[in-house]
Design an enzyme around this catalytic site. Structure first.
Site, PDB file in Angstrom:
ATOM      1  N   CYS A  10       0.828  -1.214   0.000  1.00 23.63           N
ATOM      2  CA  CYS A  10       0.000   0.000   0.000  1.00 23.63           C
ATOM      3  C   CYS A  10       0.858   1.257   0.000  1.00 23.63           C
ATOM      4  N   LYS A  67      -2.180   7.082  -5.740  1.00 23.49           N
ATOM      5  CA  LYS A  67      -3.037   8.257  -5.543  1.00 23.49           C
ATOM      6  C   LYS A  67      -2.273   9.552  -5.817  1.00 23.49           C
ATOM      7  N   GLY A 107       0.840 -10.327   2.832  1.00 19.37           N
ATOM      8  CA  GLY A 107       0.323  -9.548   1.703  1.00 19.37           C
ATOM      9  C   GLY A 107       0.286 -10.302   0.386  1.00 19.37           C
ATOM     10  N   SER A 135      -9.133  -5.084 -16.722  1.00 17.09           N
ATOM     11  CA  SER A 135      -9.849  -3.816 -16.493  1.00 17.09           C
ATOM     12  C   SER A 135     -10.477  -3.799 -15.102  1.00 17.09           C
ATOM     13  N   ILE A 156      -6.830  -1.670 -10.769  1.00 16.58           N
ATOM     14  CA  ILE A 156      -5.514  -1.143 -11.142  1.00 16.58           C
ATOM     15  C   ILE A 156      -5.546  -0.641 -12.576  1.00 16.58           C
ATOM     16  N   LEU A 188      -8.042   0.338 -14.373  1.00 15.30           N
ATOM     17  CA  LEU A 188      -8.892   1.523 -14.533  1.00 15.30           C
ATOM     18  C   LEU A 188      -8.194   2.794 -14.005  1.00 15.30           C
ATOM     19  N   GLU A 189      -7.581   2.660 -12.810  1.00 14.25           N
ATOM     20  CA  GLU A 189      -6.891   3.829 -12.251  1.00 14.25           C
ATOM     21  C   GLU A 189      -5.738   4.262 -13.164  1.00 14.25           C
ATOM     22  N   ALA A 220      -6.578  -2.108   1.612  1.00 11.74           N
ATOM     23  CA  ALA A 220      -5.713  -1.701   2.720  1.00 11.74           C
ATOM     24  C   ALA A 220      -6.478  -1.620   4.037  1.00 11.74           C
ATOM     25  N   HIS A 228     -26.634  21.459   3.289  1.00  6.63           N
ATOM     26  CA  HIS A 228     -26.868  22.034   1.956  1.00  6.63           C
ATOM     27  C   HIS A 228     -25.913  23.206   1.734  1.00  6.63           C
TER      28      HIS A 228
HETATM   29  C1  LIG Z   1      -1.346  -0.208  -7.481  1.00  9.90           C
HETATM   30  C2  LIG Z   1      -2.183  -0.532  -6.271  1.00  9.90           C
HETATM   31  C3  LIG Z   1      -3.063   0.418  -5.781  1.00  9.90           C
HETATM   32  C4  LIG Z   1      -3.837   0.116  -4.663  1.00  9.90           C
HETATM   33  N1  LIG Z   1      -4.700   1.070  -4.200  1.00  9.90           N
HETATM   34  C5  LIG Z   1      -5.468   0.799  -3.133  1.00  9.90           C
HETATM   35  C6  LIG Z   1      -6.334   1.780  -2.608  1.00  9.90           C
HETATM   36  O1  LIG Z   1      -6.435   2.901  -3.130  1.00  9.90           O
HETATM   37  N2  LIG Z   1      -7.082   1.481  -1.527  1.00  9.90           N
HETATM   38  C7  LIG Z   1      -7.005   0.247  -0.940  1.00  9.90           C
HETATM   39  O2  LIG Z   1      -7.719   0.024   0.046  1.00  9.90           O
HETATM   40  N3  LIG Z   1      -6.177  -0.707  -1.397  1.00  9.90           N
HETATM   41  C8  LIG Z   1      -5.407  -0.463  -2.472  1.00  9.90           C
HETATM   42  N4  LIG Z   1      -4.547  -1.415  -2.933  1.00  9.90           N
HETATM   43  C9  LIG Z   1      -4.502  -2.712  -2.242  1.00  9.90           C
HETATM   44  C10 LIG Z   1      -3.642  -2.620  -0.961  1.00  9.90           C
HETATM   45  O3  LIG Z   1      -2.367  -2.143  -1.305  1.00  9.90           O
HETATM   46  C11 LIG Z   1      -3.542  -3.977  -0.294  1.00  9.90           C
HETATM   47  O4  LIG Z   1      -4.837  -4.488  -0.074  1.00  9.90           O
HETATM   48  C12 LIG Z   1      -2.822  -3.857   1.032  1.00  9.90           C
HETATM   49  O5  LIG Z   1      -1.530  -3.367   0.841  1.00  9.90           O
HETATM   50  C13 LIG Z   1      -2.761  -5.200   1.747  1.00  9.90           C
HETATM   51  O6  LIG Z   1      -2.066  -5.055   2.947  1.00  9.90           O
HETATM   52  P1  LIG Z   1      -1.300  -6.291   3.622  1.00  9.90           P
HETATM   53  O7  LIG Z   1      -0.752  -5.769   4.902  1.00  9.90           O
HETATM   54  O8  LIG Z   1      -2.177  -7.480   3.653  1.00  9.90           O
HETATM   55  O9  LIG Z   1      -0.125  -6.654   2.619  1.00  9.90           O
HETATM   56  P2  LIG Z   1       1.088  -5.832   2.001  1.00  9.90           P
HETATM   57  O10 LIG Z   1       0.816  -4.385   1.960  1.00  9.90           O
HETATM   58  O11 LIG Z   1       1.422  -6.520   0.732  1.00  9.90           O
HETATM   59  O12 LIG Z   1       2.252  -6.038   3.059  1.00  9.90           O
HETATM   60  C14 LIG Z   1       2.826  -7.279   3.340  1.00  9.90           C
HETATM   61  C15 LIG Z   1       4.251  -7.083   3.759  1.00  9.90           C
HETATM   62  O13 LIG Z   1       4.774  -8.292   4.256  1.00  9.90           O
HETATM   63  C16 LIG Z   1       6.095  -8.458   3.752  1.00  9.90           C
HETATM   64  N5  LIG Z   1       6.427  -9.887   3.856  1.00  9.90           N
HETATM   65  C17 LIG Z   1       5.990 -10.913   3.102  1.00  9.90           C
HETATM   66  N6  LIG Z   1       6.488 -12.071   3.566  1.00  9.90           N
HETATM   67  C18 LIG Z   1       7.266 -11.765   4.629  1.00  9.90           C
HETATM   68  C19 LIG Z   1       8.054 -12.533   5.526  1.00  9.90           C
HETATM   69  N7  LIG Z   1       8.139 -13.867   5.432  1.00  9.90           N
HETATM   70  N8  LIG Z   1       8.695 -11.871   6.501  1.00  9.90           N
HETATM   71  C20 LIG Z   1       8.621 -10.522   6.623  1.00  9.90           C
HETATM   72  N9  LIG Z   1       7.902  -9.759   5.811  1.00  9.90           N
HETATM   73  C21 LIG Z   1       7.226 -10.378   4.825  1.00  9.90           C
HETATM   74  C22 LIG Z   1       5.998  -7.918   2.339  1.00  9.90           C
HETATM   75  O14 LIG Z   1       7.264  -7.635   1.802  1.00  9.90           O
HETATM   76  C23 LIG Z   1       5.175  -6.666   2.611  1.00  9.90           C
HETATM   77  O15 LIG Z   1       6.005  -5.631   3.046  1.00  9.90           O
HETATM   78  C24 LIG Z   1      -3.733  -1.147  -4.028  1.00  9.90           C
HETATM   79  C25 LIG Z   1      -2.825  -2.104  -4.527  1.00  9.90           C
HETATM   80  C26 LIG Z   1      -2.060  -1.804  -5.628  1.00  9.90           C
HETATM   81  C27 LIG Z   1      -1.081  -2.831  -6.132  1.00  9.90           C
HETATM   82  N1  LIG Z   2      -8.626   1.745  -5.242  1.00  6.62           N
HETATM   83  C1  LIG Z   2      -8.457   0.542  -4.726  1.00  6.62           C
HETATM   84  O1  LIG Z   2      -9.003   0.184  -3.703  1.00  6.62           O
HETATM   85  C2  LIG Z   2      -7.521  -0.405  -5.407  1.00  6.62           C
HETATM   86  C3  LIG Z   2      -6.684   0.038  -6.398  1.00  6.62           C
HETATM   87  C4  LIG Z   2      -5.839  -0.885  -7.005  1.00  6.62           C
HETATM   88  C5  LIG Z   2      -5.831  -2.200  -6.577  1.00  6.62           C
HETATM   89  N2  LIG Z   2      -6.656  -2.612  -5.601  1.00  6.62           N
HETATM   90  C6  LIG Z   2      -6.685  -4.023  -5.187  1.00  6.62           C
HETATM   91  O2  LIG Z   2      -5.668  -4.745  -5.860  1.00  6.62           O
HETATM   92  C7  LIG Z   2      -6.194  -5.973  -6.341  1.00  6.62           C
HETATM   93  C8  LIG Z   2      -5.648  -6.243  -7.719  1.00  6.62           C
HETATM   94  O3  LIG Z   2      -6.171  -5.295  -8.694  1.00  6.62           O
HETATM   95  P1  LIG Z   2      -6.271  -5.690 -10.224  1.00  6.62           P
HETATM   96  O4  LIG Z   2      -6.936  -4.581 -10.927  1.00  6.62           O
HETATM   97  O5  LIG Z   2      -4.969  -6.183 -10.698  1.00  6.62           O
HETATM   98  O6  LIG Z   2      -7.178  -6.990 -10.173  1.00  6.62           O
HETATM   99  P2  LIG Z   2      -8.732  -7.240 -10.449  1.00  6.62           P
HETATM  100  O7  LIG Z   2      -8.967  -8.633  -9.998  1.00  6.62           O
HETATM  101  O8  LIG Z   2      -9.565  -6.141  -9.917  1.00  6.62           O
HETATM  102  O9  LIG Z   2      -8.855  -7.179 -12.051  1.00  6.62           O
HETATM  103  C9  LIG Z   2      -8.117  -8.025 -12.897  1.00  6.62           C
HETATM  104  C10 LIG Z   2      -8.790  -8.099 -14.256  1.00  6.62           C
HETATM  105  O10 LIG Z   2      -7.909  -8.754 -15.165  1.00  6.62           O
HETATM  106  C11 LIG Z   2      -8.637  -9.666 -15.980  1.00  6.62           C
HETATM  107  N3  LIG Z   2      -7.675 -10.693 -16.473  1.00  6.62           N
HETATM  108  C12 LIG Z   2      -7.020 -11.637 -15.748  1.00  6.62           C
HETATM  109  N4  LIG Z   2      -6.178 -12.339 -16.535  1.00  6.62           N
HETATM  110  C13 LIG Z   2      -6.271 -11.824 -17.793  1.00  6.62           C
HETATM  111  C14 LIG Z   2      -5.635 -12.099 -19.053  1.00  6.62           C
HETATM  112  N5  LIG Z   2      -4.696 -13.050 -19.196  1.00  6.62           N
HETATM  113  N6  LIG Z   2      -5.966 -11.365 -20.139  1.00  6.62           N
HETATM  114  C15 LIG Z   2      -6.904 -10.389 -20.023  1.00  6.62           C
HETATM  115  N7  LIG Z   2      -7.533 -10.081 -18.852  1.00  6.62           N
HETATM  116  C16 LIG Z   2      -7.224 -10.774 -17.759  1.00  6.62           C
HETATM  117  C17 LIG Z   2      -9.718 -10.177 -15.042  1.00  6.62           C
HETATM  118  O11 LIG Z   2     -10.831 -10.683 -15.762  1.00  6.62           O
HETATM  119  C18 LIG Z   2     -10.080  -8.914 -14.247  1.00  6.62           C
HETATM  120  O12 LIG Z   2     -11.098  -8.152 -14.850  1.00  6.62           O
HETATM  121  C19 LIG Z   2      -7.696  -5.854  -6.360  1.00  6.62           C
HETATM  122  O13 LIG Z   2      -8.234  -6.978  -5.703  1.00  6.62           O
HETATM  123  C20 LIG Z   2      -8.018  -4.590  -5.618  1.00  6.62           C
HETATM  124  O14 LIG Z   2      -8.820  -4.855  -4.494  1.00  6.62           O
HETATM  125  C21 LIG Z   2      -7.507  -1.733  -5.011  1.00  6.62           C
END
Ligand SMILES: Cc1cc2nc3c(=O)[nH]c(=O)nc-3n(C[C@H](O)[C@H](O)[C@H](O)COP(=O)(O)OP(=O)(O)OC[C@H]3O[C@@H](n4cnc5c(N)ncnc54)[C@H](O)[C@@H]3O)c2cc1C
Ligand SMILES: NC(=O)c1ccc[n+]([C@@H]2O[C@H](COP(=O)([O-])OP(=O)(O)OC[C@H]3O[C@@H](n4cnc5c(N)ncnc54)[C@H](O)[C@@H]3O)[C@@H](O)[C@H]2O)c1
Length: 518
Positions: free
Chosen positions: A70, A79, A180, A217, A220, A222-223, A370, A498
């Site tokens: 995150c 963001k 994660g 789509s 990720i 879409l953003e 997150a 309002h």
């Molecule tokens: C591009 C993108 C945008 C996103 N935007 C949003 C958003 O706007 N809003 C939202 O709610 N969510 C968003 N998410 C999803 C969000 O980032 C995740 O849901 C969230 O980070 C999950 O938190 P977590 O603590 O489970 O795992 P993570 O954040 O993945 O953290 C896990 C940590 O554990 C560490 N780790 C793994 N194995 C070990 C080990 N054996 N020992 C020590 N450390 C280890 C990893 O290196 C990592 O640092 C987004 C994700 C992506 C990829």
């Molecule tokens: N604003 C937010 O909260 C935010 C932002 C980014 C990510 N995330 C989290 O991160 C996670 C991952 O996001 P994401 O957008 O990668 O996953 P997603 O699961 O939301 O979307 C993945 C899309 O890829 C398609 N797909 C999969 N394999 C394919 C292939 N070989 N060819 C064509 N299409 C294929 C799927 O049908 C699906 O529509 C999500 O679960 C989301 O919760 C959250």
């Protein structure tokens, strides 16, 4: 999740002194710690903070990645990119600005490296704040990767975690897994993180390609389509399922298609898999993408583009952390948990609970968000403290931070129809519109809608879906209503300020009970 800002670090330090002193009265007995957390993302951080607030001695394995996805590669930098690129889009929309009476003289330009720097600096700052809050509250941060030791099928509890770097073994009464997730790269796709990249590479904004194919789509994809088109790229979506934005509510996805795709330099293919993706050399060789029909698996098209982003979902980061030796069978890497977040030895009826081992966040696959990870971390600590607690995932909101935003809580309308039929209740639906909302019109942002789905018998709100300006902020009132079991009758009598965007919801709540909003 809340990360105290560094400006308040002195008060944290003061609090930490008190908290650290109380460690002497820790209940960990023969163990090094009450709680060890493996993984220092937002899930682990949320658990650690709550653990200390309960005066439990706490250590967290960070794997040299404080902040996790995150903060370093997800919510936070994405963001920042959306904020910067959104400004560019706004300032280039001369017709729209003209309606306000604003004129922008000359060309609006941006510095790619400057935009990338904004994202990187923000991530570093939040990471620093997050680390500072752990240190100040007396959480021991162990930098290595944590590996579970001992346990094993039938052995019951697991109390040992080995530092993969030093080999030192630490013990705890309770252990929380929070490792994660990482990007999922489909077979046949080669990622070089330069011309073919996942979100990890895309967030560095090493280039703004002229034509980028986004595979997937979902959130990720879409953003990033919002970021890229604002910065001047053309986008082609490649989506495996029959509809674009397949995980969203259908009606909202249709509106999103109008607002976020049709008016922008975006086209798409649906029902096709990107089966083979080969990186290119910028300016020399294009990226090639072979597509096959999702049903027949026949080759349908090959695209040559400047770059490809792989946004096809995420998989749990649970390999090589000793799960097998602790007798835990994962399913596609996901760890099964019971409603109290306690780890089950396997998915399905045959799995048994390991009483002192918990798994939170993306790794358990319940909800990849997150704030869900953080809420699950807090819940796990509540259970560790002996206060049985479960997270209501139906009441956790989500948002996609495009311009305009999409936000939702609860099931899609399609899922709610199924649920109502199965459980024997009647689904009600009411809508509010941004079109007649004074605040939205003042902003010249009258596009969008909010729909409220509710149980007609009980009046309770089941789900809300919003597309429109600031939808991500508007959804919170609805999430609170779902969590508290508030009825549309009650909501329709609550007074909304309002002129605010909240009146879009007021209109929907009042519509549900046959009242008209003023
Ligand atoms: C591009 C993108 C945008 C996103 N935007 C949003 C958003 O706007 N809003 C939202 O709610 N969510 C968003 N998410 C999803 C969000 O980032 C995740 O849901 C969230 O980070 C999950 O938190 P977590 O603590 O489970 O795992 P993570 O954040 O993945 O953290 C896990 C940590 O554990 C560490 N780790 C793994 N194995 C070990 C080990 N054996 N020992 C020590 N450390 C280890 C990893 O290196 C990592 O640092 C987004 C994700 C992506 C990829
Ligand atoms: N604003 C937010 O909260 C935010 C932002 C980014 C990510 N995330 C989290 O991160 C996670 C991952 O996001 P994401 O957008 O990668 O996953 P997603 O699961 O939301 O979307 C993945 C899309 O890829 C398609 N797909 C999969 N394999 C394919 C292939 N070989 N060819 C064509 N299409 C294929 C799927 O049908 C699906 O529509 C999500 O679960 C989301 O919760 C959250």
């Amino acid at each position: 999740f809340v990360v105290p800002s560094s400006s308040s670090s002195s008060s944290i330090a003061a609090a930490a002194k008190i908290a650290t002193t109380s460690l002497d009265a820790s209940k960990c007995g023969n163990y090094d710690y009450d709680v060890i957390i493996i993984g220092c993302g937002v899930g682990g951080h949320g658990a650690a903070l709550h653990s200390r607030s309960q005066e439990l001695s706490t250590a967290i394995f960070s794997g040299n990645d404080v902040g996790g996805t995150c903060v370093n590669r997800g919510c936070v930098p994405s963001k920042a990119l959306l904020a910067a690129s959104g400004r560019v889009r706004e300032m280039r929309a001369t017709e729209h600005l003209g309606e306000f009476g604003i004129k922008v003289e000359g060309e609006v330009t941006y510095d790619r490296e400057g935009v990338a720097r904004h994202a990187k600096q923000l991530a570093n700052r939040v990471k620093g704040n997050l680390e500072g809050s752990l240190v100040a509250l007396g959480v021991d941060i162990i930098e290595g990767r944590g590996i579970l030791v001992g346990g094993g099928a039938g052995a019951g509890e697991v109390h040992e975690v080995k530092d993969a770097t030093s080999g030192k073994v630490y013990t705890a009464k309770d252990i929380i897994l929070a490792p994660g997730s990482i990007p999922f790269v489909p077979p046949g796709v080669t990622v070089d993180e330069k011309t073919v990249y996942t979100s990890d590479g895309a967030l560095e904004l090493q280039s703004v390609p002229q034509w980028v194919a986004i595979i997937g789509s979902g959130y990720i994809g879409l953003e990033f389509s919002d970021v890229y088109t604002a910065l001047g790229s053309e986008v082609t979506f490649i989506e495996a399922l029959p509809n674009i934005m397949p995980t969203f509510d259908r009606e909202i996805a249709k509106q999103a298609e109008r607002l976020l795709i049709r008016d922008r330099p975006i086209d798409y293919r649906t029902g096709v898999f990107a089966s083979e993706v080969t990186p290119g050399i910028p300016g020399v060789k294009p990226v090639t993408i072979k597509m096959i029909d999702a049903k027949t698996k026949e080759h349908v098209e090959t695209l040559e583009v400047d770059a490809a982003m792989v946004a096809t979902g995420r998989v749990p980061n649970t390999a090589n952390m000793g799960l097998e030796s602790a007798g835990i069978e994962t399913s596609r890497g996901f760890v099964a948990v019971d409603p109290q977040m306690r780890v089950m030895t396997k998915h399905g009826d045959e799995g048994v609970v390991i009483p002192n081992l918990y798994c939170i966040g993306d790794a358990n696959g319940k909800m990849m968000l997150a704030h869900a990870a953080s809420a699950q971390g807090i819940s796990a600590i509540e259970n560790i403290c002996g206060r049985s607690h479960t997270v209501n995932h139906d009441a956790i909101p989500a948002a996609c931070f495009t311009h305009p935003e999409i936000a939702m809580v609860g099931p899609t309308e399609e899922q709610a129809i199924e649920r109502a039929a199965k459980e024997g209740w009647t689904l009600g639906k009411s809508q509010g519109s941004f079109r007649a909302n004074s605040k939205a019109l003042a902003e010249l942002e009258g596009n969008g809608m909010a729909k409220v789905l509710y149980n007609k018998e009980s009046g309770k709100v089941v789900a809300v879906h919003i597309i429109g300006i600031h939808a991500a902020d508007l959804i919170q009132e609805c999430a609170n209503a779902v969590a508290a079991g508030t009825t549309v009758q009650e909501l329709s009598m609550m007074v909304h300020t309002h002129p605010t965007l909240c009146e879009v919801l007021d209109e929907a709540f009042k519509g549900a009970v046959g009242m008209s909003a003023h």
